[in-house]
Design an enzyme around this catalytic site. Sequence first.
Site, PDB file in Angstrom:
ATOM      1  N   HIS A 124       0.826  -1.221   0.000  1.00 13.83           N
ATOM      2  CA  HIS A 124       0.000   0.000   0.000  1.00 13.83           C
ATOM      3  C   HIS A 124       0.859   1.271   0.000  1.00 13.83           C
ATOM      4  O   HIS A 124       0.440   2.313  -0.513  1.00 13.83           O
ATOM      5  CB  HIS A 124      -0.935   0.018   1.212  1.00 13.83           C
ATOM      6  N   HIS A 132      -1.557  -8.226   4.372  1.00 16.08           N
ATOM      7  CA  HIS A 132      -0.152  -7.831   4.241  1.00 16.08           C
ATOM      8  C   HIS A 132       0.021  -6.475   3.549  1.00 16.08           C
ATOM      9  O   HIS A 132       1.012  -6.260   2.826  1.00 16.08           O
ATOM     10  CB  HIS A 132       0.650  -8.930   3.514  1.00 16.08           C
ATOM     11  N   CYS A 133      -0.960  -5.597   3.753  1.00 17.47           N
ATOM     12  CA  CYS A 133      -0.932  -4.265   3.106  1.00 17.47           C
ATOM     13  C   CYS A 133      -0.744  -4.413   1.605  1.00 17.47           C
ATOM     14  O   CYS A 133      -0.019  -3.624   0.969  1.00 17.47           O
ATOM     15  CB  CYS A 133       0.175  -3.375   3.683  1.00 17.47           C
ATOM     16  N   ALA A 134      -1.354  -5.461   1.054  1.00 14.56           N
ATOM     17  CA  ALA A 134      -1.254  -5.688  -0.395  1.00 14.56           C
ATOM     18  C   ALA A 134      -2.637  -6.113  -0.889  1.00 14.56           C
ATOM     19  O   ALA A 134      -2.780  -7.145  -1.546  1.00 14.56           O
ATOM     20  CB  ALA A 134      -0.205  -6.752  -0.678  1.00 14.56           C
TER      21      ALA A 134
END
Length: 406
Positions: free
Chosen positions: A113, A358-360
Site C-alpha cells: 500500500h 499484508h498491506c497488499a
Amino acid sequence: MYQHHFPAVYNNKQRHFFDNASTTQYCTTAIETTSMLDNLPRSNITRGIYKEAEIISEYYEQARQTIAKLIGAKAHEIIFCRGTTEALNISARCLTENLKKNQAVLITDAEHHSNFLPWIELCKQKNLQLYRLPVDTNGAIDLSQLTNFEDKNIAILSITHCSNVTGVISDISLIKKWCIRNNIILVVDGAQMIQHDIPNVSNLDADVYCFSGHKVFASSGIGVLYAKEKLLEKWQPIMWGGGMVLDMPMLNSSELDNSWLKIPQKFEAGTPPYQQAIILSHTLKWLASLDQQALHKHHQSLLKKTNTLLQKYSFIDIIHHSNLPRHPIFAFNIHHLHPHDAAHLFNELGFCLRAGHHCAKPLMKSLHIHACLRISLSCYNTLEELDLFEDALKTIYQHSQKFLTC
Ligand code: PMP
C-alpha cells in the site's frame, strides 16, 4: 550460523520469529552503536560551534557517506527520512509536481500500500492517469504486459524490488531497459530487498530507490531515499524548517526558491533522526562485511526447505509457485482454517507468523483471496526451526480437523 549476532534471537530460543518482512531483530552492531551514542554527550547536529556538536555532525555525515558507498551512490544523493513509506511519498510528490495532464504513472498490482496510496492520491490531485501492471495467476508481476503500456504516455514507473507477499524479485535490469526505451523514470521500493541483498543503485540504474532501517536489523524511524543527483537538484522541498535554508527572505516568499541549501540538506528540514541514521550505517557496514555468498546460500537453503515442506501437505494452498528468483517469503493458506486463527495457534506453539492482507490488498484481490498466512525468513532463522515449524503445522491442522467435526 547467524543467530549469535542477534541477542533477541539467541536469548529466546523457544520463540521463532518468522515475520521478518514486517520487521527484523536488532543485530549486536545496532545495539552497540545505540549504546555508544547514548553514552556520548548529547548535541544536535550541524547547529552548534562546539566540540560535542561537531562530533555528532561528523558521525551523521559519515553515516551518509558509508551508506552511499555501500549502495553505489554519491553521499549527497542520500536523503535520510523516516522509512520507505516516507521516501516513496516524497518521491511521488516531487516527481508528479511538474507532470502534464496527459502524462501517466504506472505501478503494479503487487505493490505494498505504501507504493500504491501516494500515487493514487497524487494522480487524483493532479488529474493524472494511473495504470497498473497486472500480476499473473500466480501473483508474480507480469512483465510481459509492459508492452501494453507503451502508448500510454507513462512518465514514471514505481515497482517493488521484492514482493512482501510472494518474495519474488523483480528483474530491475529488464525493467530499466524498458524504461530507458520509453523515457520513463524508475522508482524502486527496496523495503523487502535490503535485508537479503544490499542493492547497488548504480548497477541497477534506478532513478529512485527507497528502504527502511527496521527491515535490516537497525532502528525504526529511519529510512533512505536515494535519488539521482539530477532529480534531487530539480525537485522542490516538500518540508520546510530549520537546517535547510541559506537565507531567510523574511516575508518575500518569491525569493524563497533561491534560498534552499544544496542537496541533501534541502530535503532534511528540522532535526533529522541522526542517531538512527548512524545506527543504520553501522548496521549496513556490518552486514556488508559478512560473506555475501554464504549469506545468499543460507537464504536459498531456507527458501528451498520451506518450499519443499509446504508442498508436502495437500491441506496447504501455496499462493505462489514458480522458479523465479525470490527471497524466503511464502504466503499460504491452510484448508478450513482462517489465517488469523492459524496465526493465533502458531503463536501458542512459539511461532510469530503474519496473517492478513499484508498491506497488499490489490494483490489479494487479483488472487481472489481475502487474506493469507505468511512466513518470511531472515538470516538468523535456521533449518532446525523449519523442522519445528513442520511439527507445529501438523499439530495445528489436526487440531483444526477436530474443531471441524464437533
Ligand atoms: N514496501 C514494502 C514492499 C513493504 O513490505 C513495506 C513494509 N511492510 C513498505 C513498503 C513500507 O515500509 P515502512 O513501513 O518501513 O515504511
